[in-house]
Design an enzyme around this catalytic site. Structure first.
Site, PDB file in Angstrom:
ATOM      1  CB  ILE A 158      -0.809  -0.137   1.152  1.00 14.04           C
ATOM      2  CG1 ILE A 158      -1.844  -1.403   1.088  1.00 14.04           C
ATOM      3  CG2 ILE A 158      -1.718   1.419   1.354  1.00 14.04           C
ATOM      4  CD1 ILE A 158      -2.907  -1.432   2.298  1.00 14.04           C
ATOM      5  CG  ASP A 179      14.859  -5.632   5.742  1.00 17.55           C
ATOM      6  OD1 ASP A 179      15.910  -4.887   5.948  1.00 17.55           O
ATOM      7  OD2 ASP A 179      15.136  -6.704   5.186  1.00 17.55           O
ATOM      8  NE  ARG A 239      -6.270  -3.214  11.125  1.00 18.29           N
ATOM      9  CZ  ARG A 239      -6.412  -3.473   9.998  1.00 18.29           C
ATOM     10  NH1 ARG A 239      -6.634  -2.368   9.201  1.00 18.29           N
ATOM     11  NH2 ARG A 239      -6.675  -4.470   9.490  1.00 18.29           N
ATOM     12  CG  ASP A 263     -10.244   4.559   5.945  1.00 16.72           C
ATOM     13  OD1 ASP A 263     -11.434   4.891   5.640  1.00 16.72           O
ATOM     14  OD2 ASP A 263      -9.680   3.456   5.633  1.00 16.72           O
ATOM     15  CD  GLU A 268     -11.722   1.170  12.330  1.00 15.44           C
ATOM     16  OE1 GLU A 268     -12.123   0.031  11.969  1.00 15.44           O
ATOM     17  OE2 GLU A 268     -10.666   1.534  12.586  1.00 15.44           O
ATOM     18  CG  HIS A 287     -11.528   0.530   8.372  1.00 20.21           C
ATOM     19  ND1 HIS A 287     -11.002  -0.101   9.599  1.00 20.21           N
ATOM     20  CD2 HIS A 287     -10.801  -0.307   7.522  1.00 20.21           C
ATOM     21  CE1 HIS A 287      -9.770  -0.629   9.394  1.00 20.21           C
ATOM     22  NE2 HIS A 287      -9.944  -0.889   8.006  1.00 20.21           N
ATOM     23  N   GLY A 289     -11.127   2.709   3.267  1.00 19.98           N
ATOM     24  CA  GLY A 289     -10.024   2.845   2.404  1.00 19.98           C
ATOM     25  C   GLY A 289      -9.779   1.563   1.611  1.00 19.98           C
TER      26      GLY A 289
HETATM   27  C1  GLV Z   1      -8.248  -3.422   6.084  1.00 20.45           C
HETATM   28  O1  GLV Z   1      -8.154  -2.587   7.026  1.00 20.45           O
HETATM   29  C2  GLV Z   1      -7.422  -4.626   5.910  1.00 20.45           C
HETATM   30  O2  GLV Z   1      -6.830  -5.150   6.848  1.00 20.45           O
HETATM   31  O3  GLV Z   1      -7.618  -5.205   4.730  1.00 20.45           O
END
Ligand code: GLV
Length: 322
Positions: A158, A179, A239, A263, A268, A287, A289
């Site tokens: 991501i 790393d 998170r 997000d 939650e 959430h 995203g």
């Molecule tokens: C979303 O938050 C996921 O972990 O895919």
């Protein structure tokens, strides 16, 4: 022994996704059922050899899943699973890392653009039928991203794609990953988290695209927020637990940072009484995203790859966690 294809039962557990319909359309002949609420999930868990699940998982299912031998996570993050207990029961777990990498990175870029272009304020004004005038105060005016510095915490699939997108907007991109030998991708440089505080004062935006691990828990704490410039923004698509939420609320209330796009939050759904809801410089998405119309198909591709590996007796799974 992993059950053969004709003896296997898969349980798809998700409140909304059309996992079973997408799976059935592939005509694999594999028996499956779908659950959408916790009570049915708990009751039917003993029937499943394989569970495909994300947010509906709770570790009380480990003793209930008497036949369970493989869990395919629907999400990228797997922080909700007790990996020690799963390993003790010889239940394998694979994540769906990558399935939402395009969606989440696009969401993060959208949030960065929304903050820079003050879109949340525009929408608020629209709701009030206000045509805002031009602004003299440079600190309050819309801005452009060229030359701005973006710190990306978590340069995986991501974060790596977010770096590519941000480079298309001519931003300076500084990445952080466990790393750094994993590579800098499109980022201008890559560092370990141990070096984060050294770079925070340069940030215009700090984006969290990391999983929640002992190393990333509250990585943005009061000290980190104090090191960020007053004009900088925090963007969290990782998170909620990666941020010390109370410290963030205080920093925002005292305008020690310019704003945040979140997000995800510690709890939650975000409780209605949370002060975050009412803060003028906070933009919240629920959430979402990772949401994409391609989600179900992307997960099922990984599920089938892993089932084939298990049938072939291979020991390594795709996106293996346990
Ligand atoms: C979303 O938050 C996921 O972990 O895919």
């Amino acid at each position: 022994m992993f059950p053969p294809k004709n003896a296997l039962t898969i349980c798809f557990a998700h409140v909304a996704y059309q996992m079973k319909a997408t799976f059935d359309a592939l005509d694999t002949g594999i028996h499956s059922f779908e659950v959408r609420d916790r009570e049915t999930f708990d009751r039917r868990a003993p029937e499943a050899d394989v569970i495909v699940v994300s947010g509906m998982w709770h570790n009380g299912l480990i003793p209930l899943g008497t036949k369970l031998s493989f869990i395919q996570s629907i999400g990228s993050g797997t922080d909700q699973f007790d990996k020690v207990q799963l390993a003790a029961r010889q239940i394998r777990l694979a994540s769906a890392a990558g399935v939402n990498a395009r969606a989440v990175s696009e969401h993060a870029m959208s949030l960065i653009l929304a903050l820079a272009r003050r879109l949340p304020e525009g929408r608020d004004n629209q709701a009030r039928r206000v045509w805002r005038g031009m602004i003299s105060d440079l600190a309050q005016r819309e801005d452009e991203l060229t030359g701005k510095t973006l710190l990306i915490i978590g340069l995986g699939r991501i974060g790596g794609r977010l770096a590519q997108l941000a480079k298309a907007f001519d931003m300076n991109v500084i990445g952080f990953r466990r790393d750094p030998a994993g590579g800098q991708g499109a980022a201008d440089s890559v560092h370990t988290l141990a070096d984060l505080h050294q770079f925070l004062p340069q940030a215009d935006f700090v984006a969290l695209t990391c999983p929640l691990t002992p190393e990333t828990r509250e990585v943005i704490n009061a000290r980190a927020l104090a090191a960020m410039p007053r004009s900088s923004y925090l963007v969290n698509v990782g998170r909620g637990g990666c941020v010390a939420e109370q410290a963030l609320i205080e920093a925002l209330a005292q305008e020690r940072i310019a704003g945040a796009a979140l997000d995800c939050t510690v709890d939650e759904p975000l409780p209605t009484e949370s002060p975050l809801w009412g803060m003028p410089h906070v933009f919240i998405t629920p959430h979402t995203g990772g949401e994409t119309r391609k989600y179900e198909g992307n997960v099922i591709e990984i599920l089938l790859e892993n089932l084939n590996r298990l049938w072939r007796g291979e020991t390594t799974l795709f996106n293996q966690v346990v």
